[in-house]
Write a protein that holds these residues in place. Structure first.
Motif, PDB file in Angstrom:
ATOM      1  N   ASP A  10       0.840  -1.195   0.000  1.00  0.00           N
ATOM      2  CA  ASP A  10       0.000   0.000   0.000  1.00  0.00           C
ATOM      3  C   ASP A  10       0.884   1.258   0.000  1.00  0.00           C
ATOM      4  O   ASP A  10       1.764   1.411   0.854  1.00  0.00           O
ATOM      5  N   GLU A  11       0.633   2.160  -0.955  1.00  0.00           N
ATOM      6  CA  GLU A  11       1.516   3.320  -1.116  1.00  0.00           C
ATOM      7  C   GLU A  11       1.465   4.272   0.082  1.00  0.00           C
ATOM      8  O   GLU A  11       2.487   4.806   0.508  1.00  0.00           O
ATOM      9  N   ALA A  12       0.264   4.512   0.616  1.00  0.00           N
ATOM     10  CA  ALA A  12       0.149   5.464   1.735  1.00  0.00           C
ATOM     11  C   ALA A  12       0.837   4.918   2.986  1.00  0.00           C
ATOM     12  O   ALA A  12       1.555   5.649   3.684  1.00  0.00           O
ATOM     13  N   ILE A  13       0.642   3.636   3.255  1.00  0.00           N
ATOM     14  CA  ILE A  13       1.294   3.028   4.432  1.00  0.00           C
ATOM     15  C   ILE A  13       2.813   3.001   4.226  1.00  0.00           C
ATOM     16  O   ILE A  13       3.593   3.287   5.141  1.00  0.00           O
ATOM     17  N   THR A  14       3.212   2.675   3.003  1.00  0.00           N
ATOM     18  CA  THR A  14       4.651   2.656   2.688  1.00  0.00           C
ATOM     19  C   THR A  14       5.269   4.025   2.950  1.00  0.00           C
ATOM     20  O   THR A  14       6.321   4.143   3.598  1.00  0.00           O
ATOM     21  N   GLU A  15       4.620   5.060   2.441  1.00  0.00           N
ATOM     22  CA  GLU A  15       5.155   6.411   2.599  1.00  0.00           C
ATOM     23  C   GLU A  15       5.187   6.815   4.074  1.00  0.00           C
ATOM     24  O   GLU A  15       6.139   7.451   4.538  1.00  0.00           O
ATOM     25  N   CYS A  16       4.162   6.413   4.810  1.00  0.00           N
ATOM     26  CA  CYS A  16       4.113   6.704   6.254  1.00  0.00           C
ATOM     27  C   CYS A  16       5.304   6.060   6.970  1.00  0.00           C
ATOM     28  O   CYS A  16       6.020   6.714   7.731  1.00  0.00           O
ATOM     29  N   HIS A  17       5.550   4.797   6.702  1.00  0.00           N
ATOM     30  CA  HIS A  17       6.679   4.102   7.337  1.00  0.00           C
ATOM     31  C   HIS A  17       8.014   4.686   6.874  1.00  0.00           C
ATOM     32  O   HIS A  17       8.973   4.729   7.638  1.00  0.00           O
ATOM     33  N   ALA A  18       8.075   5.107   5.619  1.00  0.00           N
ATOM     34  CA  ALA A  18       9.332   5.646   5.071  1.00  0.00           C
ATOM     35  C   ALA A  18       9.780   6.894   5.833  1.00  0.00           C
ATOM     36  O   ALA A  18      10.978   7.097   6.053  1.00  0.00           O
ATOM     37  N   ARG A  19       8.821   7.699   6.258  1.00  0.00           N
ATOM     38  CA  ARG A  19       9.173   8.918   7.005  1.00  0.00           C
ATOM     39  C   ARG A  19       9.881   8.574   8.312  1.00  0.00           C
ATOM     40  O   ARG A  19      10.713   9.342   8.785  1.00  0.00           O
ATOM     41  N   GLY A  20       9.521   7.435   8.899  1.00  0.00           N
ATOM     42  CA  GLY A  20      10.168   7.015  10.135  1.00  0.00           C
ATOM     43  C   GLY A  20      11.534   6.386   9.914  1.00  0.00           C
ATOM     44  O   GLY A  20      12.275   6.170  10.882  1.00  0.00           O
ATOM     45  N   ARG A  21      11.859   6.091   8.670  1.00  0.00           N
ATOM     46  CA  ARG A  21      13.126   5.411   8.381  1.00  0.00           C
ATOM     47  C   ARG A  21      14.119   6.295   7.634  1.00  0.00           C
ATOM     48  O   ARG A  21      15.296   5.939   7.511  1.00  0.00           O
ATOM     49  N   VAL A  22      13.647   7.423   7.122  1.00  0.00           N
ATOM     50  CA  VAL A  22      14.515   8.185   6.217  1.00  0.00           C
ATOM     51  C   VAL A  22      15.772   8.710   6.920  1.00  0.00           C
ATOM     52  O   VAL A  22      16.838   8.804   6.300  1.00  0.00           O
ATOM     53  N   ALA A  23      15.673   9.018   8.217  1.00  0.00           N
ATOM     54  CA  ALA A  23      16.866   9.532   8.921  1.00  0.00           C
ATOM     55  C   ALA A  23      17.953   8.460   8.990  1.00  0.00           C
ATOM     56  O   ALA A  23      19.147   8.767   8.840  1.00  0.00           O
ATOM     57  N   SER A  24      17.546   7.208   9.175  1.00  0.00           N
ATOM     58  CA  SER A  24      18.532   6.118   9.201  1.00  0.00           C
ATOM     59  C   SER A  24      19.145   5.897   7.819  1.00  0.00           C
ATOM     60  O   SER A  24      20.333   5.607   7.691  1.00  0.00           O
ATOM     61  N   VAL A  25      18.300   6.024   6.785  1.00  0.00           N
ATOM     62  CA  VAL A  25      18.813   5.904   5.421  1.00  0.00           C
ATOM     63  C   VAL A  25      19.797   7.043   5.156  1.00  0.00           C
ATOM     64  O   VAL A  25      20.884   6.831   4.599  1.00  0.00           O
ATOM     65  N   ALA A  26      19.436   8.252   5.593  1.00  0.00           N
ATOM     66  CA  ALA A  26      20.310   9.414   5.392  1.00  0.00           C
ATOM     67  C   ALA A  26      21.653   9.222   6.089  1.00  0.00           C
ATOM     68  O   ALA A  26      22.707   9.592   5.552  1.00  0.00           O
ATOM     69  N   ALA A  27      21.623   8.619   7.279  1.00  0.00           N
ATOM     70  CA  ALA A  27      22.865   8.398   8.028  1.00  0.00           C
ATOM     71  C   ALA A  27      23.823   7.516   7.236  1.00  0.00           C
ATOM     72  O   ALA A  27      25.045   7.723   7.274  1.00  0.00           O
ATOM     73  N   ALA A  28      23.271   6.555   6.494  1.00  0.00           N
ATOM     74  CA  ALA A  28      24.119   5.666   5.694  1.00  0.00           C
ATOM     75  C   ALA A  28      24.816   6.418   4.562  1.00  0.00           C
ATOM     76  O   ALA A  28      25.789   5.930   3.994  1.00  0.00           O
ATOM     77  N   PHE A  29      24.299   7.604   4.247  1.00  0.00           N
ATOM     78  CA  PHE A  29      24.914   8.429   3.199  1.00  0.00           C
ATOM     79  C   PHE A  29      25.664   9.618   3.790  1.00  0.00           C
ATOM     80  O   PHE A  29      25.959  10.583   3.096  1.00  0.00           O
ATOM     81  N   GLY A  30      25.962   9.546   5.078  1.00  0.00           N
ATOM     82  CA  GLY A  30      26.849  10.545   5.694  1.00  0.00           C
ATOM     83  C   GLY A  30      26.156  11.737   6.306  1.00  0.00           C
ATOM     84  O   GLY A  30      26.815  12.707   6.693  1.00  0.00           O
ATOM     85  N   ILE A  31      24.820  11.696   6.411  1.00  0.00           N
ATOM     86  CA  ILE A  31      24.087  12.844   6.958  1.00  0.00           C
ATOM     87  C   ILE A  31      23.878  12.648   8.457  1.00  0.00           C
ATOM     88  O   ILE A  31      23.485  11.566   8.903  1.00  0.00           O
ATOM     89  N   ASP A  32      24.142  13.701   9.237  1.00  0.00           N
ATOM     90  CA  ASP A  32      24.079  13.568  10.694  1.00  0.00           C
ATOM     91  C   ASP A  32      22.623  13.505  11.173  1.00  0.00           C
ATOM     92  O   ASP A  32      21.688  13.778  10.400  1.00  0.00           O
ATOM     93  N   PRO A  33      22.407  13.120  12.456  1.00  0.00           N
ATOM     94  CA  PRO A  33      21.035  12.922  12.942  1.00  0.00           C
ATOM     95  C   PRO A  33      20.158  14.170  12.805  1.00  0.00           C
ATOM     96  O   PRO A  33      18.971  14.057  12.464  1.00  0.00           O
ATOM     97  N   ALA A  34      20.716  15.356  13.046  1.00  0.00           N
ATOM     98  CA  ALA A  34      19.919  16.585  12.910  1.00  0.00           C
ATOM     99  C   ALA A  34      19.463  16.768  11.464  1.00  0.00           C
ATOM    100  O   ALA A  34      18.304  17.130  11.200  1.00  0.00           O
ATOM    101  N   GLY A  35      20.353  16.497  10.517  1.00  0.00           N
ATOM    102  CA  GLY A  35      19.998  16.579   9.093  1.00  0.00           C
ATOM    103  C   GLY A  35      18.942  15.543   8.738  1.00  0.00           C
ATOM    104  O   GLY A  35      18.002  15.833   7.988  1.00  0.00           O
TER     105      GLY A  35
END
Ligand SMILES: [Zn+2]
Length: 189
Positions: free
Chosen positions: A140-165
């Motif tokens: 489901d796209e809406a549920i997927t997008e909802c969960h993605a918002r909770g995971r994007v900071a961890s994904v960002a960290a893998a690309f060198g972005i700090d927790p505040a970013g």
């Protein structure tokens, strides 16, 4: 009759002529492989299985019109395959994160205009986070997008972005990007 070999100098010039056009290609390929590898590592960690990530090569990049920023196929039983294909824009944004994470002015995402690549980077990470949730088995796209918002900071960290970013990207994904998405991506949270 003796076979006349080209002089060492002629060989060298010939080798250079062959090598020079190949250098940007080889460089672009290594840059792309690094993005694929980094994205696959974080996707595999978040799904507990081995995930392949594909970025378009030069031919697909030039000739293919891509509608989706990222895609994951599900089989007939509703199980996601172990691969996601990302668009050229998404892969370029991930590359920019790898290259410039410390210099990004991510505060601009939650107020004011961004001076450079910040929105491209944020969108690329949001797309990757979204595809990772699909790879976890959510269709489901809406549920997927909802969960993605909770995971994007961890994904960002893998690309060198700090927790505040990462927090700022998550907020941008929730507040700003969500408004640009079609209705089926909204309303689950
Ligand atoms: Zn989706």
């Amino acid at each position: 009759m003796a076979l006349r070999l080209p002089s060492a100098r002629a060989l060298l010039i010939g080798a250079l002529a062959l090598a020079v056009p190949g250098v940007p290609y080889a460089y672009a390929r290594s840059q792309r492989l690094e993005v694929e590898h980094r994205a696959a590592t974080v996707a595999s960690a978040m799904t507990n299985r081995s995930i392949h990530v594909k970025c378009p090569g030069p031919i697909r990049k030039r000739f293919m019109y891509e509608i989706h920023e990222g895609s994951v196929w599900f089989d007939a039983d509703g199980v996601p395959v172990s691969e996601t294909k990302l668009s050229a824009d998404t892969c370029d944004g991930l590359r920019e994160a790898l290259d410039h994470a410390p210099a990004l002015q991510l505060a601009c995402l939650t107020g004011g205009a961004c001076p450079g690549a910040e929105e491209r980077v944020a969108q690329a990470l949001a797309v990757l986070a979204h595809e990772i949730v699909h790879l976890r088995g959510v269709r489901d796209e809406a549920i997927t997008e909802c969960h993605a918002r909770g995971r994007v900071a961890s994904v960002a960290a893998a690309f060198g972005i700090d927790p505040a970013g990462g927090e700022r990207i998550a907020r941008w994904q929730t507040v700003t990007w969500s408004q640009e998405l079609p209705p089926q991506y909204r309303g689950a949270c």
